[in-house]
Write an enzyme that holds these catalytic residues in place. Structure first.
Site, mmCIF file in Angstrom:
data_model
loop_
_atom_site.group_PDB
_atom_site.id
_atom_site.type_symbol
_atom_site.label_atom_id
_atom_site.label_comp_id
_atom_site.label_asym_id
_atom_site.label_seq_id
_atom_site.Cartn_x
_atom_site.Cartn_y
_atom_site.Cartn_z
ATOM 1 N N ASP A 39 0.871 -1.176 0.000
ATOM 2 C CA ASP A 39 0.000 0.000 0.000
ATOM 3 C C ASP A 39 0.910 1.228 0.000
ATOM 4 O O ASP A 39 1.491 1.575 1.019
ATOM 5 C CB ASP A 39 -0.907 -0.026 1.242
ATOM 6 C CG ASP A 39 -1.776 1.239 1.378
ATOM 7 O OD1 ASP A 39 -1.667 2.135 0.525
ATOM 8 O OD2 ASP A 39 -2.550 1.305 2.346
ATOM 9 N N LYS A 64 2.747 11.187 -3.622
ATOM 10 C CA LYS A 64 1.711 10.491 -4.399
ATOM 11 C C LYS A 64 0.727 11.480 -5.033
ATOM 12 O O LYS A 64 0.175 11.227 -6.099
ATOM 13 C CB LYS A 64 0.972 9.537 -3.465
ATOM 14 C CG LYS A 64 -0.125 8.709 -4.086
ATOM 15 C CD LYS A 64 -0.589 7.669 -3.077
ATOM 16 C CE LYS A 64 -1.837 6.949 -3.496
ATOM 17 N NZ LYS A 64 -2.234 5.973 -2.452
ATOM 18 N N GLU A 109 -7.520 0.495 -4.162
ATOM 19 C CA GLU A 109 -7.445 0.407 -2.695
ATOM 20 C C GLU A 109 -8.755 -0.038 -2.043
ATOM 21 O O GLU A 109 -8.732 -0.952 -1.207
ATOM 22 C CB GLU A 109 -6.956 1.750 -2.118
ATOM 23 C CG GLU A 109 -5.463 1.920 -2.364
ATOM 24 C CD GLU A 109 -4.957 3.355 -2.291
ATOM 25 O OE1 GLU A 109 -5.719 4.243 -1.849
ATOM 26 O OE2 GLU A 109 -3.797 3.584 -2.679
ATOM 27 N N ASP A 144 -13.299 5.223 1.722
ATOM 28 C CA ASP A 144 -11.860 5.240 1.991
ATOM 29 C C ASP A 144 -11.372 6.687 1.932
ATOM 30 O O ASP A 144 -11.265 7.271 0.857
ATOM 31 C CB ASP A 144 -11.154 4.373 0.929
ATOM 32 C CG ASP A 144 -9.635 4.315 1.133
ATOM 33 O OD1 ASP A 144 -9.093 5.068 1.967
ATOM 34 O OD2 ASP A 144 -8.985 3.507 0.442
HETATM 35 N N1 LIG Z 1 -6.737 9.517 14.708
HETATM 36 C C1 LIG Z 1 -6.791 10.214 13.597
HETATM 37 N N2 LIG Z 1 -7.647 11.262 13.469
HETATM 38 C C2 LIG Z 1 -7.694 11.993 12.337
HETATM 39 N N3 LIG Z 1 -6.930 11.758 11.271
HETATM 40 C C3 LIG Z 1 -6.068 10.727 11.327
HETATM 41 C C4 LIG Z 1 -5.955 9.903 12.468
HETATM 42 N N4 LIG Z 1 -5.008 8.968 12.229
HETATM 43 C C5 LIG Z 1 -4.547 9.200 11.007
HETATM 44 N N5 LIG Z 1 -5.164 10.251 10.468
HETATM 45 C C6 LIG Z 1 -4.941 10.848 9.141
HETATM 46 O O1 LIG Z 1 -5.114 9.872 8.150
HETATM 47 C C7 LIG Z 1 -4.280 10.172 7.037
HETATM 48 C C8 LIG Z 1 -3.469 8.967 6.708
HETATM 49 O O2 LIG Z 1 -4.329 7.926 6.426
HETATM 50 P P1 LIG Z 1 -3.855 6.696 5.568
HETATM 51 O O3 LIG Z 1 -2.567 6.184 6.100
HETATM 52 O O4 LIG Z 1 -5.006 5.792 5.455
HETATM 53 O O5 LIG Z 1 -3.627 7.467 4.209
HETATM 54 P P2 LIG Z 1 -2.714 7.055 3.009
HETATM 55 O O6 LIG Z 1 -2.964 5.629 2.694
HETATM 56 O O7 LIG Z 1 -1.337 7.469 3.271
HETATM 57 O O8 LIG Z 1 -3.293 8.015 1.907
HETATM 58 P P3 LIG Z 1 -4.059 7.690 0.533
HETATM 59 O O9 LIG Z 1 -4.808 6.436 0.733
HETATM 60 O O10 LIG Z 1 -4.945 8.895 0.346
HETATM 61 O O11 LIG Z 1 -2.981 7.629 -0.466
HETATM 62 C C9 LIG Z 1 -3.389 11.315 7.438
HETATM 63 O O12 LIG Z 1 -3.885 12.530 6.902
HETATM 64 C C10 LIG Z 1 -3.508 11.295 8.950
HETATM 65 O O13 LIG Z 1 -3.301 12.574 9.500
HETATM 66 MG MG LIG Z 2 -4.477 4.611 1.752
#
Ligand SMILES: Nc1ncnc2c1ncn2[C@@H]1O[C@H](COP(=O)(O)OP(=O)(O)OP(=O)(O)O)[C@@H](O)[C@H]1O
Ligand SMILES: [Mg+2]
Length: 571
Positions: A6, A69, A146, A169
């Site tokens: 991922d 990304k 995803e 998502d």
């Molecule tokens: N407890 C929380 N409350 C609010 N936001 C959160 C929390 N934990 C993580 N995040 C937010 O979630 C986001 C990251 O989520 P995730 O890891 O699912 O995204 P990603 O897979 O990196 O991004 P994408 O799928 O869009 O490419 C960040 O913006 C982070 O600040």
């Molecule tokens: Mg993601």
């Protein structure tokens, strides 16, 4: 061994299928399965990845990259230490790092992977993801959407259930809404819709803006143009946002922000959950649009949904959950781990491809955008996008349409591929174009050109064109920057098969009127009758299309009357 990866905007993960046939994430940093998607370039040009890189965001923002990304598919270059990098190259460092950890953990070579992308990623963004994998020395076995991956994870654990599922998502950089049906191990995606420019990153930015504005009002401007200050503020904003998912208030404390002249400014500001919700409210509720579209395209209503899967870190925000509850009239529950569902699903797909997973789990996915080619109207100079693959067609998909030359003695045509829901090229995204050169000269409409669009399981498009004299050409829509959005300067487009109207049943009734109109048009002068000519051409086009598509009689008769009226208006 094929691993699942991922590659997220904010965080990245890697997983494999263990000896019990279960998807298992691999620890990357100590015990943690979750690594920040941040890359730092050392003085000697070697990259550092993850938390170590994240720590460089403050002291060395110029040599540190985050949220790369989001730059996929835009043709932008990044620079560090005077050297240029593509977003794919920077991402390849993240992939290499994950793979190296996996090799150490598993004790074997890893060079094949399934990589996930947002369902709503376009063709260019997908190709750049594949490119990132290749630059990391990986064979990319599949690009997987995803939300579909998250559903696979749920599907594997709930093989016997039959349900309509909505996957919501919301990650760091993207929103995807996917509607799918699960039955007896089949994951059947019905529709996907999203916004590639909405995620937790935007919420962080709103907090930043709020702080900047508050301090500007207090006449204590935060020196936000300083990269160090900007990064510091952003990191704080994210911490604040996450804290407000649990607590009602959070105090942002940044005592020693320095401006360019070394002057110190301290930020000390309490933000309540209510403040935060006010800031992000309209962005969150804007996602009802994607929910509506996804449900509509799936042919389902809210009440048909049996399960809402929350995926992505941003679904931890209480307002997001409250919004979904109200919007869907449904209590969303966290049935999957919002951080790891996607990577586990990627591992499952990898396991299916490599054969280590014998489970009878079957996956069918869709193409989330309409794919079309630019075509000239039979009359007039307007071009429009003629659909070959409508959005949410099950993939792989292949479609051929036949077009014809638009001009006398036309020996060259331009074949283009567009992505998007607009009727006209300017509203859509140009994926690429090529020429078909060497058509036999002849009157307009005398040469047929077959255009084929083939959309594969990775969501990558191939376009072929073949003329009736055997000349052919093709493209795997190439990765070109958005700057190339301007149409390449190639002669003429082709027109649709509208000239076949003569062969349609019932056409005889209209032949004489159309012949008459064409004769009058050929004599008419633009100077005297410009407007009428345009209207007449367009009415004729409608009439021919109507005959071709067998519209009902009343409509055809009214078009005929319109054509007659316009003929008599000609001077
Ligand atoms: N407890 C929380 N409350 C609010 N936001 C959160 C929390 N934990 C993580 N995040 C937010 O979630 C986001 C990251 O989520 P995730 O890891 O699912 O995204 P990603 O897979 O990196 O991004 P994408 O799928 O869009 O490419 C960040 O913006 C982070 O600040
Ligand atoms: Mg993601």
């Amino acid at each position: 061994m094929i691993v699942g990866i991922d590659l997220g905007t904010s965080t990245s993960e890697i997983a494999y299928i263990n000896s019990q046939g279960q998807p298992e994430p691999i620890p990357i940093e100590g015990e943690s399965f979750i690594m920040p998607s941040v890359v730092y370039i050392n003085k000697d040009g070697t990259p550092e990845v993850g938390t170590a890189a994240q720590e460089k965001l403050l002291p060395e923002p110029e040599s540190t990259f985050q949220e790369v990304k989001r730059m996929f598919g835009q043709g932008k270059k990044l620079t560090a230490r005077g050297k240029e990098y593509t977003p794919a190259k920077i991402s390849s460092f993240i992939l290499s790092h994950l793979v190296k950890r996996a090799e150490e953990y598993l004790g074997e070579k890893v060079d094949r992977a399934v990589i996930t992308v947002p369902a709503y990623f376009n063709d260019k963004q997908r190709k750049e993801t594949i490119e990132a994998g290749e630059l990391a020395g990986l064979k990319v076995e599949r690009i997987l959407n995803e939300p579909t991956a998250a559903a696979l994870e749920y599907g594997l654990a709930n093989m016997m259930s039959t349900k309509n599922v909505l996957v919501y998502d919301l990650g760091g950089g993207t929103l995807d809404v996917t509607v799918l049906e699960l039955f007896e191990g089949v994951v059947d995606v019905k529709s996907s819709c999203g916004n590639n420019a909405l995620g937790g990153k935007d919420f962080d930015e709103l907090i930043m803006k709020h702080l900047v504005k508050t301090y500007a009002d207090k006449r204590k401007p935060i020196p936000i143009t300083e990269p160090r200050v900007a990064n510091n503020l952003k990191l704080e904003a994210e911490i604040c946002k996450k804290a407000l998912s649990e607590a009602e208030t959070y105090k942002v404390l940044m005592p020693f922000l320095k401006d360019r002249h070394g002057k110190t400014i301290s930020v000390d500001e309490t933000i309540t959950r209510k403040d935060f919700e006010k800031l992000i409210g309209s962005l969150v509720s804007s996602t009802s649009e994607q929910i509506k579209t996804a449900l509509g395209d799936a042919g389902l209503e809210k009440k048909d949904i049996d399960l809402v899967l929350l995926v992505g870190g941003s679904t931890r925000i209480p307002l997001v959950k409250a919004f979904l509850k109200e919007e869907l009239e449904f209590e969303p529950e966290t049935f999957v781990d919002p951080d790891l569902a996607v990577v586990k699903g990627a591992a499952i797909e990898a396991g299916i491809i490599s054969g280590v997973l014998n489970e009878d789990i079957v996956l069918s996915d869709v193409c989330p955008y309409t794919l079309s080619t630019e075509v000239l109207e039979s009359y007039g100079s307007m071009t429009y996008c003629d659909t070959l693959i409508p959005r949410n067609t099950t993939i792989p998909a292949k479609q051929t349409k036949t077009y014809q030359t638009a001009h006398d003695n036309q020996v060259i045509v331009r074949i283009s591929a567009y992505q998007g829901e607009g009727e006209f090229p300017a509203e859509n995204y140009l994926l690429g174009a090529f020429e078909l050169n060497g058509l036999p000269p002849g009157p307009r409409g005398s040469v047929d050109v077959d255009v084929t669009f083939e959309y594969d399981l990775n969501g990558v498009l191939k376009v072929y064109a073949k003329a009736s004299n055997g000349i052919d050409n093709q493209m795997t829509v190439s990765v070109v920057g958005q700057d190339d959005k301007e149409s390449p300067d190639v002669p003429d487009v082709i027109e649709s098969k509208i000239n076949d109207w003569k062969k349609a049943p019932g056409a005889d009734k209209y032949k004489s009127i159309i012949n008459r109109a064409e004769a009058r048009l050929s004599e008419a002068s633009d100077e005297d009758d410009g407007e009428i000519i345009t209207e007449l051409r367009s009415a004729m086009e409608d009439l021919k299309l109507g005959i071709l598509e067998q519209w009902d009689n009343k409509e055809l008769e009214s078009l005929k009357a319109e054509v007659l009226d316009l003929i008599s208006d000609l001077s």
